[in-house]
Enzyme design. Structure first.
Site, mmCIF file in Angstrom:
data_model
loop_
_atom_site.group_PDB
_atom_site.id
_atom_site.type_symbol
_atom_site.label_atom_id
_atom_site.label_comp_id
_atom_site.label_asym_id
_atom_site.label_seq_id
_atom_site.Cartn_x
_atom_site.Cartn_y
_atom_site.Cartn_z
ATOM 1 N N HIS A 182 -8.996 42.926 112.999
ATOM 2 C CA HIS A 182 -8.304 44.113 112.508
ATOM 3 C C HIS A 182 -6.842 44.156 112.949
ATOM 4 O O HIS A 182 -6.175 45.195 112.795
ATOM 5 C CB HIS A 182 -9.028 45.371 113.001
ATOM 6 N N ARG A 212 -20.029 53.891 107.263
ATOM 7 C CA ARG A 212 -18.697 54.449 107.029
ATOM 8 C C ARG A 212 -18.238 53.985 105.663
ATOM 9 O O ARG A 212 -18.850 53.102 105.054
ATOM 10 C CB ARG A 212 -17.702 54.025 108.113
ATOM 11 N N ASN A 214 -14.680 52.726 103.320
ATOM 12 C CA ASN A 214 -13.298 52.264 103.322
ATOM 13 C C ASN A 214 -12.885 52.128 101.857
ATOM 14 O O ASN A 214 -13.744 52.067 100.974
ATOM 15 C CB ASN A 214 -13.181 50.923 104.049
ATOM 16 N N GLU A 255 -15.755 50.644 99.665
ATOM 17 C CA GLU A 255 -16.766 49.908 100.415
ATOM 18 C C GLU A 255 -17.633 50.891 101.192
ATOM 19 O O GLU A 255 -17.112 51.722 101.940
ATOM 20 C CB GLU A 255 -16.115 48.940 101.394
ATOM 21 N N TYR A 306 0.024 47.896 103.037
ATOM 22 C CA TYR A 306 -1.071 47.089 103.579
ATOM 23 C C TYR A 306 -2.223 46.980 102.581
ATOM 24 O O TYR A 306 -2.842 45.923 102.432
ATOM 25 C CB TYR A 306 -1.570 47.689 104.893
#
Length: 323
Positions: A182, A212, A214, A255, A306
């Site tokens: 990361h 989670r 993303n 995701e 990013y």
């Protein structure tokens, strides 16, 4: 076509609870159903949808062209078997009519009518599953799989089958520490997000499951946006801006990531299931259209850069907010 699109929208894991977004660990217990403005998602660990066979055929094609997408350091073979024996029963439970699993001690017989396949193997016996347990698992579930080893007070990405990465490479990351993987992500290290996430994961007990979400964006309904294939899709980020078909080509890519502490190997199984929804499909839910437009407009420049959104972000915001 309308029915298929409606089903996709209804089960889409729309990730935004507010009109702004910042990196958070945003971890919650798995198997907790989530109700959305269009339907819901999240009742199980594995989600089998109408694209199941198509996505697995795409994965097979990617692996045939580039076998390095499946990586396993030698000490991770036990973890690979552990992941397979954890998730095959999960898939059998998710699709009870189309799949079946019979166990006679360590001898397992798996049938998958969705793919027209059947296999018998002995758990732990590599000769009975020549392609390896990780590769076989990836041929049965839509999720990408990364296996994290815990040692020396850290987590290490020491095995994985990743064919649908969002601009990263399992072949490059294999053997790296969780914190190193990361490293390029902006803001998360200063905020301590990755460090907290690693500490949380290392405290997981065998059998514990969390998840989670993303997100990013993808041009066209393309799952394989791995670093290895950047030359095939990278320029589309620029070219899509002037395309009248922009709302059909630009997709919100979400995701759903499951984190499972495996019981035999003590490894952490990191599942990544990718969902794609075009802006036009997303706009059929007015609340989503307004919110995603607000999120994109407010997103800090370094985060947008990013995520690879910079070239088309303004055009996407204009279309979303014009409705």
């Amino acid at each position: 076509m309308t029915t298929a699109l409606s089903a996709r929208v209804a089960r889409f894991p729309f990730p935004f609870a507010t009109d702004s977004y910042r990196y958070l660990t945003n971890v919650e217990p798995a198997r907790t159903p989530v109700t959305t403005a269009a339907g819901g998602w999240g009742a199980g660990v594995l989600d089998v949808d109408d694209d199941y066979a198509v996505e697995l055929a795409e994965r097979a094609a990617v692996l045939a062209a580039d076998p390095t997408r499946c990586q396993e350091l030698p000490h991770m073979r036990v973890a690979s078997w552990d992941a397979l024996t954890t998730l095959l029963p999960e898939l059998a439970a998710a699709c009870p009519g189309e799949t079946s699993l019979e166990r006679d001690g360590d001898r397992w017989t798996w049938r998958n009518d969705l793919l027209g396949t059947a296999r018998t193997f002995t758990v732990g016996d590599d000769d009975s599953l020549p392609e390896g347990p990780l590769a076989f698992l990836g041929s049965q579930i839509q999720d990408d799989v990364v296996l994290l080893d815990q040692r020396e007070g850290a987590l290490w990405a020491d095995a994985g089958l990743v064919t649908f990465a969002a601009d990263w490479s399992m072949g490059f990351d294999v053997g790296m520490r969780f914190l190193e993987v990361h490293g390029p992500v902006p803001r998360v290290h200063e905020a301590g997000v990755v460090q907290r996430a690693e500490r949380f994961l290392m405290r997981l007990q065998p059998g514990e499951e969390y998840r989670r979400t993303n997100w990013t964006m993808t041009v066209d309904r393309r799952l394989d946006t791995s670093t290895e294939t950047y030359a095939e899709w990278g320029r589309d980020r620029r070219l899509v801006v002037g395309d009248p078909a922009l709302p059909d080509r630009l997709h919100l890519r979400v995701e759903v990531q499951h984190l499972i502490r495996l019981g035999v190997s003590n490894a952490i199984c990191f599942l990544v299931r990718t969902h794609l929804l075009s802006l036009r499909e997303l706009a059929t839910v007015p609340e989503w259209r307004q919110r995603f437009g607000a999120v994109l407009a407010e997103l800090p420049d370094d985060m947008a850069d990013y995520k690879g959104l910079t070239r088309f972000r303004a055009a996407a915001v204009d279309w979303l907010t014009a409705g």
